[in-house]
Design a protein around this motif. Structure first.
Motif, mmCIF file in Angstrom:
data_model
loop_
_atom_site.group_PDB
_atom_site.id
_atom_site.type_symbol
_atom_site.label_atom_id
_atom_site.label_comp_id
_atom_site.label_asym_id
_atom_site.label_seq_id
_atom_site.Cartn_x
_atom_site.Cartn_y
_atom_site.Cartn_z
ATOM 1 N N SER A 1 42.740 39.150 35.228
ATOM 2 C CA SER A 1 41.286 38.686 34.968
ATOM 3 C C SER A 1 41.546 37.313 35.303
ATOM 4 C CB SER A 1 41.841 38.650 33.719
ATOM 5 O OG SER A 1 40.736 37.474 32.648
ATOM 6 N N ALA A 2 42.325 36.219 35.711
ATOM 7 C CA ALA A 2 43.080 35.114 36.464
ATOM 8 C C ALA A 2 42.390 34.670 37.258
ATOM 9 C CB ALA A 2 44.258 34.701 35.882
ATOM 10 N N VAL A 3 42.501 36.306 38.574
ATOM 11 C CA VAL A 3 41.839 36.100 40.166
ATOM 12 C C VAL A 3 40.453 36.228 39.509
ATOM 13 C CG1 VAL A 3 41.997 37.426 41.905
ATOM 14 C CG2 VAL A 3 44.026 36.847 41.374
ATOM 15 N N VAL A 4 39.395 37.056 39.038
ATOM 16 C CA VAL A 4 38.277 37.588 38.706
ATOM 17 C C VAL A 4 37.452 36.095 38.608
ATOM 18 C CG1 VAL A 4 36.814 39.038 36.666
ATOM 19 C CG2 VAL A 4 38.570 39.481 38.315
ATOM 20 N N GLY B 1 34.174 31.519 39.665
ATOM 21 C CA GLY B 1 34.227 29.568 38.797
ATOM 22 C C GLY B 1 33.727 28.840 41.087
ATOM 23 N N ALA B 2 34.275 29.648 41.729
ATOM 24 C CA ALA B 2 34.737 29.518 43.225
ATOM 25 C C ALA B 2 33.220 30.182 43.507
ATOM 26 C CB ALA B 2 35.217 29.903 44.330
ATOM 27 N N PHE B 3 32.431 31.018 43.161
ATOM 28 C CA PHE B 3 31.256 31.487 43.595
ATOM 29 C C PHE B 3 29.998 30.687 42.564
ATOM 30 C CE2 PHE B 3 27.444 33.521 43.122
ATOM 31 C CZ PHE B 3 26.682 33.810 44.290
ATOM 32 N N ASN B 4 29.830 29.716 41.819
ATOM 33 C CA ASN B 4 28.973 29.226 41.301
ATOM 34 C C ASN B 4 29.365 27.670 41.713
ATOM 35 O OD1 ASN B 4 27.618 31.106 39.923
ATOM 36 N ND2 ASN B 4 29.406 31.626 37.942
ATOM 37 N N THR B 5 30.580 27.295 42.196
ATOM 38 C CA THR B 5 30.429 26.062 42.402
ATOM 39 C C THR B 5 30.008 25.572 43.750
ATOM 40 O OG1 THR B 5 33.157 25.748 42.127
ATOM 41 C CG2 THR B 5 32.046 25.090 40.618
ATOM 42 N N LYS B 6 29.929 26.837 44.635
ATOM 43 C CA LYS B 6 30.219 27.406 46.129
ATOM 44 C C LYS B 6 30.701 26.690 46.730
ATOM 45 C CE LYS B 6 26.455 28.975 44.207
ATOM 46 N NZ LYS B 6 26.043 30.280 44.284
ATOM 47 N N ASP B 7 32.121 26.963 46.508
ATOM 48 C CA ASP B 7 33.596 26.293 47.432
ATOM 49 C C ASP B 7 34.118 27.438 47.693
ATOM 50 O OD1 ASP B 7 36.151 25.626 47.120
ATOM 51 O OD2 ASP B 7 36.480 24.576 45.773
ATOM 52 N N LEU C 1 36.859 29.832 46.895
ATOM 53 C CA LEU C 1 36.761 31.848 46.997
ATOM 54 C C LEU C 1 37.513 32.247 47.219
ATOM 55 C CD1 LEU C 1 33.149 33.538 46.628
ATOM 56 C CD2 LEU C 1 34.844 34.020 48.546
ATOM 57 N N GLY C 2 38.377 32.031 48.985
ATOM 58 C CA GLY C 2 38.666 32.666 49.696
ATOM 59 C C GLY C 2 40.332 32.455 49.692
ATOM 60 N N GLU C 3 40.818 31.564 48.829
ATOM 61 C CA GLU C 3 42.403 31.765 48.074
ATOM 62 C C GLU C 3 42.418 32.917 46.782
ATOM 63 O OE1 GLU C 3 45.054 29.723 48.342
ATOM 64 O OE2 GLU C 3 43.646 29.185 50.663
ATOM 65 N N GLN C 4 41.493 33.021 46.677
ATOM 66 C CA GLN C 4 41.804 35.186 45.930
ATOM 67 C C GLN C 4 41.723 36.048 46.212
ATOM 68 O OE1 GLN C 4 42.172 33.700 43.149
ATOM 69 N NE2 GLN C 4 41.713 31.486 43.741
ATOM 70 N N PHE C 5 41.891 35.597 47.687
ATOM 71 C CA PHE C 5 41.807 37.302 48.639
ATOM 72 C C PHE C 5 43.174 36.496 49.835
ATOM 73 C CE2 PHE C 5 37.126 36.725 47.649
ATOM 74 C CZ PHE C 5 36.863 38.122 47.877
ATOM 75 N N SER D 1 22.119 30.973 43.632
ATOM 76 C CA SER D 1 22.526 31.989 43.126
ATOM 77 C C SER D 1 23.507 32.125 41.759
ATOM 78 C CB SER D 1 22.609 33.505 44.280
ATOM 79 O OG SER D 1 21.967 33.941 44.743
ATOM 80 N N TYR D 2 24.001 32.262 40.870
ATOM 81 C CA TYR D 2 24.731 32.721 39.972
ATOM 82 C C TYR D 2 25.391 33.398 39.521
ATOM 83 C CZ TYR D 2 24.348 27.049 41.275
ATOM 84 O OH TYR D 2 23.613 25.828 42.297
ATOM 85 N N ALA D 3 26.834 33.454 39.018
ATOM 86 C CA ALA D 3 26.443 35.203 38.111
ATOM 87 C C ALA D 3 27.774 34.950 37.209
ATOM 88 C CB ALA D 3 26.808 36.165 39.091
ATOM 89 N N ARG D 4 27.993 35.635 36.075
ATOM 90 C CA ARG D 4 29.223 35.851 35.433
ATOM 91 C C ARG D 4 30.003 36.654 36.017
ATOM 92 N NH1 ARG D 4 26.469 37.348 30.524
ATOM 93 N NH2 ARG D 4 27.144 38.982 30.373
ATOM 94 N N TYR D 5 31.177 37.072 36.089
ATOM 95 C CA TYR D 5 31.837 38.615 36.745
ATOM 96 C C TYR D 5 32.768 39.369 35.499
ATOM 97 C CZ TYR D 5 31.341 36.383 41.306
ATOM 98 O OH TYR D 5 30.877 36.336 42.616
ATOM 99 N N ASP D 6 32.110 40.023 34.571
ATOM 100 C CA ASP D 6 32.804 40.735 33.209
ATOM 101 C C ASP D 6 33.417 41.777 33.989
ATOM 102 O OD1 ASP D 6 31.980 38.800 31.198
ATOM 103 O OD2 ASP D 6 29.603 39.395 31.795
ATOM 104 N N ILE D 7 35.491 41.817 34.274
ATOM 105 C CA ILE D 7 36.057 42.975 33.722
ATOM 106 C C ILE D 7 35.615 44.143 32.983
ATOM 107 C CG2 ILE D 7 37.988 43.892 33.916
ATOM 108 C CD1 ILE D 7 38.849 40.904 34.564
ATOM 109 N N VAL D 8 34.795 45.260 34.062
ATOM 110 C CA VAL D 8 35.061 46.172 32.438
ATOM 111 C C VAL D 8 35.751 47.270 32.809
ATOM 112 C CG1 VAL D 8 32.546 45.947 32.770
ATOM 113 C CG2 VAL D 8 33.476 47.696 34.479
ATOM 114 N N LYS D 9 36.699 47.849 33.910
ATOM 115 C CA LYS D 9 38.055 48.626 33.421
ATOM 116 C C LYS D 9 39.013 48.029 35.142
ATOM 117 C CE LYS D 9 39.319 53.930 35.692
ATOM 118 N NZ LYS D 9 38.396 54.541 35.629
#
Length: 143
Positions: free
Chosen positions: A20-23, A28-34, A38-42, A77-85
């Motif tokens: 959940s913290a990774v997601v 956060g990285a997507f929404n702040t355009k960082d 973003l790359g650090e999550q991979f 572009s901005y988004a909310r990421y929700d884990i569903v499974k």
């Protein structure tokens, strides 16, 4: 992670919290355009297919692609990421289905394409990281 998340297998609470913290960090990285955050999550050797169908191999490729994209065509572009499974694939390896809901810059509802993503997140020496995945743009809310 909300109670509406389908958890398949025995996924320890610590693992659910870590993925959940990774997601959330990716969101956060997507929404702040960082692109660096973003790359650090991979993982360094990740295999990622973006919403345009381009395969990016490794953290460096994800970061290099993301830098101009986040400052260019994704700048508004901005988004909310929700884990569903969450599906335990093996100890320390989890598949995570995520719905990406378009938002405005402050998190309110907005028009635009939705996303449906699959992240394979694994525990690595440098923490939990996305090791493989695919992002798919969809015109309607993802199921």
């Amino acid at each position: 992670m909300s109670d509406e998340v389908l958890v398949v297998g025995t996924v320890p609470r610590r693992t659910r919290e870590a993925v959940s913290a990774v997601v959330k960090a990716l969101e956060g990285a997507f929404n702040t355009k960082d692109p660096v955050a973003l790359g650090e999550q991979f993982s360094t050797d990740a295999s990622w297919t973006n919403a345009m169908g381009a395969r990016l191999d490794g953290r460096k490729a994800v970061t290099e692609f993301s830098a101009p994209a986040l400052k260019g065509f994704l700048s508004d572009s901005y988004a909310r990421y929700d884990i569903v499974k969450v599906l335990e694939v093996a100890p320390g390896v989890v598949a995570v289905n995520v719905v990406q809901t378009p938002t405005d810059a402050v998190g309110g509802p907005a028009g635009g394409p939705w996303g449906s993503a699959l992240y394979v997140i694994a525990e690595r020496p440098d923490g939990w990281k996305i090791v493989a995945g695919q992002n798919t743009a969809v015109n309607t809310p993802a199921a």
